[in-house]
Design a protein around this motif. Structure first.
Motif, short mmCIF file in Angstrom:
data_model
loop_
_atom_site.label_atom_id
_atom_site.label_comp_id
_atom_site.label_asym_id
_atom_site.label_seq_id
_atom_site.Cartn_x
_atom_site.Cartn_y
_atom_site.Cartn_z
N VAL A 147 61.17 2.99 -25.13
CA VAL A 147 60.00 3.82 -24.81
C VAL A 147 59.07 3.79 -26.02
O VAL A 147 59.49 4.08 -27.14
CB VAL A 147 60.40 5.28 -24.48
N LEU A 148 57.82 3.41 -25.76
CA LEU A 148 56.79 3.42 -26.80
C LEU A 148 55.65 4.31 -26.34
O LEU A 148 55.26 4.28 -25.17
CB LEU A 148 56.23 2.01 -27.03
N ILE A 149 55.11 5.08 -27.26
CA ILE A 149 53.92 5.89 -26.98
C ILE A 149 52.81 5.35 -27.88
O ILE A 149 52.99 5.22 -29.10
CB ILE A 149 54.16 7.38 -27.22
N LEU A 150 51.67 5.04 -27.25
CA LEU A 150 50.55 4.44 -27.95
C LEU A 150 49.32 5.34 -27.88
O LEU A 150 49.13 6.07 -26.90
CB LEU A 150 50.19 3.09 -27.34
N SER A 151 48.47 5.22 -28.87
CA SER A 151 47.17 5.90 -28.84
C SER A 151 46.28 5.17 -27.82
O SER A 151 46.61 4.06 -27.39
CB SER A 151 46.52 5.85 -30.22
N PRO A 152 45.15 5.73 -27.45
CA PRO A 152 44.24 5.04 -26.53
C PRO A 152 43.77 3.68 -27.05
O PRO A 152 43.43 2.80 -26.28
CB PRO A 152 43.06 6.01 -26.40
N GLU A 153 43.81 3.50 -28.37
CA GLU A 153 43.40 2.23 -28.97
C GLU A 153 44.55 1.22 -29.05
O GLU A 153 44.38 0.11 -29.54
CB GLU A 153 42.84 2.46 -30.38
N GLU A 186 52.44 4.91 -31.83
CA GLU A 186 52.65 6.20 -32.46
C GLU A 186 54.12 6.57 -32.55
O GLU A 186 54.54 7.26 -33.48
CB GLU A 186 51.90 7.29 -31.68
N TRP A 187 54.92 6.11 -31.56
CA TRP A 187 56.33 6.50 -31.52
C TRP A 187 57.12 5.49 -30.72
O TRP A 187 56.62 4.92 -29.75
CB TRP A 187 56.45 7.89 -30.87
N LEU A 192 53.77 -0.44 -18.03
CA LEU A 192 52.73 0.06 -18.93
C LEU A 192 51.91 1.08 -18.14
O LEU A 192 51.30 0.72 -17.13
CB LEU A 192 51.85 -1.10 -19.41
N THR A 193 51.93 2.32 -18.59
CA THR A 193 51.28 3.40 -17.85
C THR A 193 50.22 4.09 -18.69
O THR A 193 50.52 4.57 -19.79
CB THR A 193 52.32 4.45 -17.39
N LEU A 238 48.97 5.71 -23.92
CA LEU A 238 49.57 4.64 -23.15
C LEU A 238 51.07 4.75 -23.38
O LEU A 238 51.51 4.96 -24.51
CB LEU A 238 49.07 3.27 -23.62
N VAL A 239 51.83 4.62 -22.30
CA VAL A 239 53.29 4.68 -22.40
C VAL A 239 53.84 3.36 -21.92
O VAL A 239 53.46 2.87 -20.84
CB VAL A 239 53.87 5.85 -21.58
#
Length: 164
Positions: free
Chosen positions: A17-23, A27-28, A95-96, A108-109
């Motif tokens: 599981v990855l959490i991304l900023s809008p760019e 992030e995690w 990718l969500t 973005l997840v």
């Protein structure tokens, strides 16, 4: 309670599981990222960069992100990954995009599932099918070389029965 449950799911699942900023900045990442890739997200970011566009092995990652954002829905793809231990890993990715109540992209997840065993089984089946098809073609060549041609059979039949 709900936050604790979500935290358990994200941290304890076998899926990455990855959490991304809008760019697209990472992030995690959960612990499964480390297990699957043999490297921490921090180490990978130091080596390749901070965004998914820099660290992803999918050559079409920019298109996938663009499509998810434009269509405001999850996008699915599979990509071949070579981890730091030179182990080939096939990943099935969801990718969500996550939007706020005003419709602006918030996060973005990415959820990756290791589908290497399935891909290897598919490859084995494909190879077996190719081997069988090749064997059938070769058997046909042998038969054609041993059996007389249709013209020769017709000619011999006419010799034996000239009235036809």
């Amino acid at each position: 309670d709900e936050l604790e449950r979500l935290s358990i799911v994200a941290s304890e699942t076998d899926n990455v599981v990855l959490i991304l900023s809008p760019e697209g900045e990472v992030e995690w990442a959960n612990e499964s990222f480390n297990r699957l890739n043999g490297i921490t997200i921090e180490e990978l970011k130091r080596q390749k960069g901070n965004t998914i566009f820099e660290i992803s092995n999918n050559p079409a990652i920019k298109d996938a992100v663009r499509q998810a954002i434009e269509e405001k829905r999850s996008v699915f793809y599979e990509a071949l990954n070579l981890n730091v231990k030179n182990r080939t890993v096939w990943e099935s990715t969801t990718l969500t995009p996550i939007f706020n109540k005003d419709g602006l992209l918030k996060k973005l997840v990415i959820i990756d599932t290791d589908v290497t065993a399935r891909k290897e089984a598919e490859e084995l089946v494909n190879q077996k099918n190719k081997d069988i098809t090749d064997s059938i073609r070769y058997a046909g060549k042998i038969q054609r070389s041993l059996l007389p041609s249709e013209k020769m059979i017709d000619r011999e039949l006419k010799k034996q029965n000239p009235s036809t």
